[in-house]
Motif scaffolding. Structure first.
Motif, PDB file in Angstrom:
ATOM      1  N   GLY A  59     -29.214  94.284  29.304  1.00 30.39           N
ATOM      2  CA  GLY A  59     -29.638  92.886  29.341  1.00 30.39           C
ATOM      3  C   GLY A  59     -28.902  91.990  28.367  1.00 30.39           C
ATOM      4  O   GLY A  59     -27.889  92.373  27.773  1.00 30.39           O
ATOM      5  N   GLY A  60     -29.446  90.779  28.195  1.00 27.34           N
ATOM      6  CA  GLY A  60     -28.867  89.820  27.266  1.00 27.34           C
ATOM      7  C   GLY A  60     -28.911  90.319  25.832  1.00 27.34           C
ATOM      8  O   GLY A  60     -27.990  90.080  25.041  1.00 27.34           O
ATOM      9  N   ARG A  61     -29.981  91.024  25.497  1.00 27.97           N
ATOM     10  CA  ARG A  61     -30.095  91.612  24.151  1.00 27.97           C
ATOM     11  C   ARG A  61     -28.950  92.583  23.895  1.00 27.97           C
ATOM     12  O   ARG A  61     -28.298  92.538  22.834  1.00 27.97           O
ATOM     13  CB  ARG A  61     -31.444  92.348  24.069  1.00 27.97           C
ATOM     14  CG  ARG A  61     -31.577  93.279  22.885  1.00 27.97           C
ATOM     15  CD  ARG A  61     -32.889  94.035  22.939  1.00 27.97           C
ATOM     16  NE  ARG A  61     -33.060  94.765  24.196  1.00 27.97           N
ATOM     17  CZ  ARG A  61     -34.225  95.161  24.676  1.00 27.97           C
ATOM     18  NH1 ARG A  61     -35.332  94.910  24.030  1.00 27.97           N
ATOM     19  NH2 ARG A  61     -34.295  95.822  25.820  1.00 27.97           N
ATOM     20  N   THR A  92     -33.098  88.361  19.975  1.00 32.12           N
ATOM     21  CA  THR A  92     -31.867  88.931  19.416  1.00 32.12           C
ATOM     22  C   THR A  92     -30.662  88.001  19.624  1.00 32.12           C
ATOM     23  O   THR A  92     -29.791  87.896  18.764  1.00 32.12           O
ATOM     24  CB  THR A  92     -31.599  90.303  20.090  1.00 32.12           C
ATOM     25  OG1 THR A  92     -32.764  91.104  19.880  1.00 32.12           O
ATOM     26  CG2 THR A  92     -30.387  90.994  19.510  1.00 32.12           C
ATOM     27  N   GLN A  93     -30.666  87.337  20.794  1.00 32.71           N
ATOM     28  CA  GLN A  93     -29.531  86.468  21.135  1.00 32.71           C
ATOM     29  C   GLN A  93     -29.425  85.284  20.156  1.00 32.71           C
ATOM     30  O   GLN A  93     -28.350  84.699  20.032  1.00 32.71           O
ATOM     31  CB  GLN A  93     -29.668  85.952  22.575  1.00 32.71           C
ATOM     32  CG  GLN A  93     -29.469  87.020  23.655  1.00 32.71           C
ATOM     33  CD  GLN A  93     -30.720  87.765  24.043  1.00 32.71           C
ATOM     34  OE1 GLN A  93     -31.463  88.237  23.182  1.00 32.71           O
ATOM     35  NE2 GLN A  93     -30.957  87.904  25.335  1.00 32.71           N
ATOM     36  N   VAL A  99     -25.037 106.310  18.821  1.00 34.47           N
ATOM     37  CA  VAL A  99     -25.687 105.761  20.021  1.00 34.47           C
ATOM     38  C   VAL A  99     -26.778 104.807  19.560  1.00 34.47           C
ATOM     39  O   VAL A  99     -27.615 105.168  18.730  1.00 34.47           O
ATOM     40  CB  VAL A  99     -26.302 106.878  20.897  1.00 34.47           C
ATOM     41  CG1 VAL A  99     -26.955 106.274  22.142  1.00 34.47           C
ATOM     42  CG2 VAL A  99     -25.255 107.899  21.290  1.00 34.47           C
ATOM     43  N   MET A 100     -26.751 103.573  20.077  1.00 32.93           N
ATOM     44  CA  MET A 100     -27.763 102.585  19.717  1.00 32.93           C
ATOM     45  C   MET A 100     -28.677 102.424  20.931  1.00 32.93           C
ATOM     46  O   MET A 100     -28.231 101.967  21.992  1.00 32.93           O
ATOM     47  CB  MET A 100     -27.060 101.268  19.374  1.00 32.93           C
ATOM     48  CG  MET A 100     -27.943 100.226  18.756  1.00 32.93           C
ATOM     49  SD  MET A 100     -28.978  99.396  19.960  1.00 32.93           S
ATOM     50  CE  MET A 100     -30.165  98.642  18.878  1.00 32.93           C
ATOM     51  N   VAL A 101     -29.936 102.831  20.794  1.00 31.34           N
ATOM     52  CA  VAL A 101     -30.872 102.773  21.923  1.00 31.34           C
ATOM     53  C   VAL A 101     -31.673 101.477  21.814  1.00 31.34           C
ATOM     54  O   VAL A 101     -32.505 101.325  20.919  1.00 31.34           O
ATOM     55  CB  VAL A 101     -31.808 104.002  21.938  1.00 31.34           C
ATOM     56  CG1 VAL A 101     -32.681 103.986  23.197  1.00 31.34           C
ATOM     57  CG2 VAL A 101     -31.008 105.303  21.863  1.00 31.34           C
ATOM     58  N   ALA A 102     -31.427 100.532  22.736  1.00 30.53           N
ATOM     59  CA  ALA A 102     -32.047  99.209  22.614  1.00 30.53           C
ATOM     60  C   ALA A 102     -33.384  99.047  23.350  1.00 30.53           C
ATOM     61  O   ALA A 102     -34.294  98.434  22.807  1.00 30.53           O
ATOM     62  CB  ALA A 102     -31.054  98.129  23.057  1.00 30.53           C
ATOM     63  N   ILE A 123     -25.906  92.545  21.119  1.00 27.98           N
ATOM     64  CA  ILE A 123     -25.640  93.664  20.195  1.00 27.98           C
ATOM     65  C   ILE A 123     -24.175  94.105  20.314  1.00 27.98           C
ATOM     66  O   ILE A 123     -23.484  94.268  19.303  1.00 27.98           O
ATOM     67  CB  ILE A 123     -26.622  94.837  20.479  1.00 27.98           C
ATOM     68  CG1 ILE A 123     -28.060  94.432  20.113  1.00 27.98           C
ATOM     69  CG2 ILE A 123     -26.200  96.102  19.723  1.00 27.98           C
ATOM     70  CD1 ILE A 123     -29.143  95.373  20.628  1.00 27.98           C
ATOM     71  N   VAL A 124     -23.711  94.267  21.544  1.00 30.34           N
ATOM     72  CA  VAL A 124     -22.312  94.674  21.765  1.00 30.34           C
ATOM     73  C   VAL A 124     -21.361  93.615  21.195  1.00 30.34           C
ATOM     74  O   VAL A 124     -20.358  93.935  20.541  1.00 30.34           O
ATOM     75  CB  VAL A 124     -22.056  94.904  23.283  1.00 30.34           C
ATOM     76  CG1 VAL A 124     -20.567  94.967  23.591  1.00 30.34           C
ATOM     77  CG2 VAL A 124     -22.750  96.193  23.749  1.00 30.34           C
TER      78      VAL A 124
END
Ligand code: AMP
Ligand code: GLY
Length: 420
Positions: free
Chosen positions: A9-11, A295-296, A66-69, A15-16
């Motif tokens: 998603g947008g979140r 987050t955005q 690994v980032m688990v969102a 993050i990326v």
């Protein structure tokens, strides 16, 4: 260094995007990602809930972190399985993620450790719930919450007894939210401004991020159905330094300490959904992750390298990182498909993305797909048009300048983000 972000998603785009600015120049992957994320990371077709698939990909590609969102893989224990397989993972373990995955767990934790929240009772059968709702002292709106994850829709606020009884029956007897509503919480109705504060924690140190507010309803003036979030802004004018201090002492630190006292080391981001009531700040809900779309509008304000923060959280050395923020405000306006959150059409070409970027906005993609080199809408929430500004009004003006460049058939967005 190779980093894999889980989600689409947008979140996850935000993050990326933030990770892509790290001086460490990481090689970025996202599972499954979306078309916008694909501009910054290699998207791999593995579903966010495919724990085995993520472990296999991480091993085969020597992923360093690994980032688990999203909430579901956290609740399902993806971080535990990755860790057992020797893969570094950012996010709470399954036991810790219960603060979001079970309202019964989180309410009991707050009650036991005197963390301010609405008073409540738990019910597993409708006759008991209805008897409780019929008490003479019951006020309306009543607040009924499904125990488990329900795509953000598990809370109902019925205005009268008849609607409240119907809601209890829907949840408990008719399985409105499946297993998630086998147990429900009925709690006191609270009033006051709602503020979101996310915090990084390694289980000992708690580092709150800058405050934010989101807009859940579909239409201007907070009308229409609840959505995943139609926009967000940071900071919240309600969140004064005095309230921040009070929240740190009465809510943030006590929550992490309470979990530790229960034998749970919480590592990751905690989302504190707060209500600033006349009797002080109270917890409305916890989430075990970064918020979307908060987050955005938060990560664009972060000065510190996000990779350093992720590593410190995993290693338990968060006390050694100086997390710094820009003074500027940030606004994010969500552009959605017409009809969302109900049914909508997909596949319409989106125009104006380059013009919006030229206006100085950053466009985070939530639901887009590339068709013949053209971005098309591919979900309910499609884009989050984001801008920094010297103050909130400047950030909003700039974000809307970007929004006004972008269009597609039946596009819908709110025109009053940041006005509350
Ligand atoms: P939640 O999913 O728990 O955040 O609840 C969704 C929304 O319902 C919140 O953002 C609040 O606006 C509202 N809400 C939840 N709990 C309460 C409460 N105890 N009193 C008043 N409003 C509430
Ligand atoms: N914006 C609300 C959430 O992320 O749950």
């Amino acid at each position: 260094m190779k980093i894999l972000v889980i989600g689409s998603g947008g979140r996850e785009h935000a993050i990326v995007w933030k990770l892509s600015q790290s001086p460490k120049k990481p090689e970025l992957f996202c599972a499954p990602g979306n078309a916008g994320i694909g501009q910054l990371a290699t998207c791999v077709p593995i579903k966010a809930m495919d724990i085995e698939g993520v472990v296999k990909f991480s091993k085969e590609n020597q992923i360093d972190l690994v980032m688990v969102a999203p909430d579901d893989p956290l609740a399902a224990g993806m971080v535990d399985v990755l860790t057992e397989n020797g893969i570094r993972a950012f996010g709470p373990c399954k036991a810790a993620a219960q603060i979001e995955a079970s309202k019964v767990f989180s309410k009991a934790l707050m009650k036991k450790y005197n963390i301010p929240t609405a008073t409540y009772e738990v019910f597993t059968d409708s006759p008991s719930a209805i008897a409780y709702l019929r008490r003479p002292e019951q006020k309306f709106p009543a607040v009924l919450k499904a125990d488990g994850l329900a795509l953000g829709k598990g809370v109902v606020l019925p205005e009268n007894l008849a609607d409240a009884e119907a809601a209890a029956i829907e949840m408990l007897d008719h399985g409105q939210f499946g297993d998630s509503s086998k147990r429900i919480v009925i709690e006191e109705y609270m009033t006051g401004p709602e503020v979101t504060v996310l915090a990084f924690t390694d289980g000992k140190t708690v580092v709150p991020m800058v405050s934010s507010q989101d807009h859940k309803r579909a239409y201007d003036g907070d009308k229409g159905l609840n959505t995943g979030g139609m926009g967000a802004f940071s900071p919240s004018r309600h969140y004064t330094p005095e309230i921040a201090k009070q929240c740190m002492e009465e809510i943030f630190l006590p929550t992490v300490k309470a979990l530790a006292a229960e034998g749970i080391v919480y590592k990751g981001v905690i989302y504190f959904g707060l209500m600033l009531t006349p009797n002080g700040p109270r917890v409305v809900e916890y989430n075990a992750r970064f918020g979307d779309p908060e987050t955005q509008c938060i990560l664009p304000r972060l000065k510190t390298d996000l990779i350093d923060i992720f590593n410190a959280v995993i290693d338990g050395t968060l006390d050694q990182v100086n997390v710094e923020w820009k003074d500027e405000a940030c606004a994010c306006v969500v552009m959605a498909s017409g009809g969302y959150p109900l049914s909508y059409e997909k596949g319409y070409p989106i125009s104006g993305l380059e013009e919006a970027a030229a206006k100085g906005t950053t466009v985070f993609h939530a639901g887009t797909v590339l068709k013949d080199g053209q971005f098309c809408n591919n979900g309910g929430r499609v884009l989050g048009v984001t801008a920094l500004g010297t103050d909130l009004q400047a950030a909003l003006d700039q974000a809307y300048a970007g929004v006004h460049c972008i269009t597609w058939k039946d596009v819908h967005y709110r025109t009053d983000i940041g006005k509350k």
